[in-house]
Design a protein around this motif. Sequence first.
Motif, PDB file in Angstrom:
ATOM      1  N   SER A 200       1.020  -1.205  -0.046  1.00  0.00           N
ATOM      2  CA  SER A 200       0.031   0.191  -0.009  1.00  0.00           C
ATOM      3  C   SER A 200       0.741   1.318   0.017  1.00  0.00           C
ATOM      4  CB  SER A 200      -0.883   0.017   1.262  1.00  0.00           C
ATOM      5  OG  SER A 200      -1.666  -1.170   1.356  1.00  0.00           O
ATOM      6  N   ASP A 209      -4.031   0.078  -2.773  1.00  0.00           N
ATOM      7  CA  ASP A 209      -3.792  -1.111  -1.807  1.00  0.00           C
ATOM      8  C   ASP A 209      -3.717  -2.343  -2.814  1.00  0.00           C
ATOM      9  OD1 ASP A 209      -3.649  -2.793   0.631  1.00  0.00           O
ATOM     10  OD2 ASP A 209      -5.484  -2.055   1.275  1.00  0.00           O
ATOM     11  N   THR A 277     -10.967   2.926  -0.678  1.00  0.00           N
ATOM     12  CA  THR A 277      -9.510   3.251  -0.638  1.00  0.00           C
ATOM     13  C   THR A 277      -9.525   4.772  -1.286  1.00  0.00           C
ATOM     14  OG1 THR A 277      -8.627   1.026  -0.411  1.00  0.00           O
ATOM     15  CG2 THR A 277      -7.191   2.804  -1.092  1.00  0.00           C
TER      16      THR A 277
END
Length: 367
Positions: A200, A209, A277
Amino acid sequence: MICTSVVCGKETTSNLKCPVCLKQGIESVFCDQTCFRTSWSQHKFIHPQEDDQPYNPFPSFNYRGDLRPTYPLSARRAIPKHIKLPDYAKDGKPISEIKNDRLGKIPTLSPKEIDKIRKVGKISREILDIVAGHVKPGVTTDELDAILHKECIKRNCYPSPLNYYNFPKSFCTSINEIICHGIPDQTPLKDGDIVNLDVSIYYLGFHSDLNETYYVGDKAKANPELVRLVETTREALDLAIAAVKPGLAFREIGNIIEAHATKNNVSVVKTYCGHGTNTLFHCQPNIPHYAKNKAIGIAKPGMVFTIEPMLNLGTYKDITWPDNWTSSTQDGKASAQFEHMMLVTEDGCEVLTARTATSPGGPVARI
């Protein structure tokens, strides 16, 4: 100098040094006595034992498989001043995430934001591929961590796991029975192992990620049980990704994954899930990988999230080591994981961390 404290990491002009490190020739500086005292419980593990041999820091723990942690851990790797930091880099607390969790909203990105996170995804794939190219019998997971850290800094990226809730390393390395969140240490990989590399990065204000499980040496590729586990996990992720499009209920992803896992006689870990994310490392939506879950939300264009199934040869249940990070299967049998970060488009999805023609690893024929 960078403060060695795992809960600080700030630049300092202090001359306060750990007396044990000083005797052993280890470079470590602390801002003040508070930094030194609060980090001692973790800092002490970088000190070699008197016989200078690697050791197991939790000898009385009931490990469920053959793997053991191999300490001392190397010192925290420094971040140059010019690298943009996430909010938790200095004190370990992702305040932005904590505040966002209270809202429960699933973010959608603008075209400009999508352009940025697309670049971040591409760079993270590049970094993972470089590190994966060094996977071989004899290399230690700490050596892989050093390679990853160097490649991140070379590209002006911050390795997202570093000091996230005080995680001590720059990425996660999970061997054999370790499901996820393995801490890189002095453990050498062996012919016949499988290892998951979870990368990540934080760059341009966005996180990415992704992870993959790799066979270590030819012996692992000749193990029918390991091949069945790894390839089923890889396939389960691919099947889930193929279903992603606007209107998909996030709870359906777990049904797809568990159906394929059951067909191949492996179990699905329930403790950990995929996640949103973007400017935050982890946020809504939550993406469970097991069937009949109660995940909230519907996929819409502009949403970015991960799917990262963890499948086990035995029980789906997990246990955490005393380091408060490393998650192992309860029966000591092997676990595999694959992860991609994707963007929901108008008619499907774009895998932002997709493999390239030169990516190491890849599918192996079942035996």
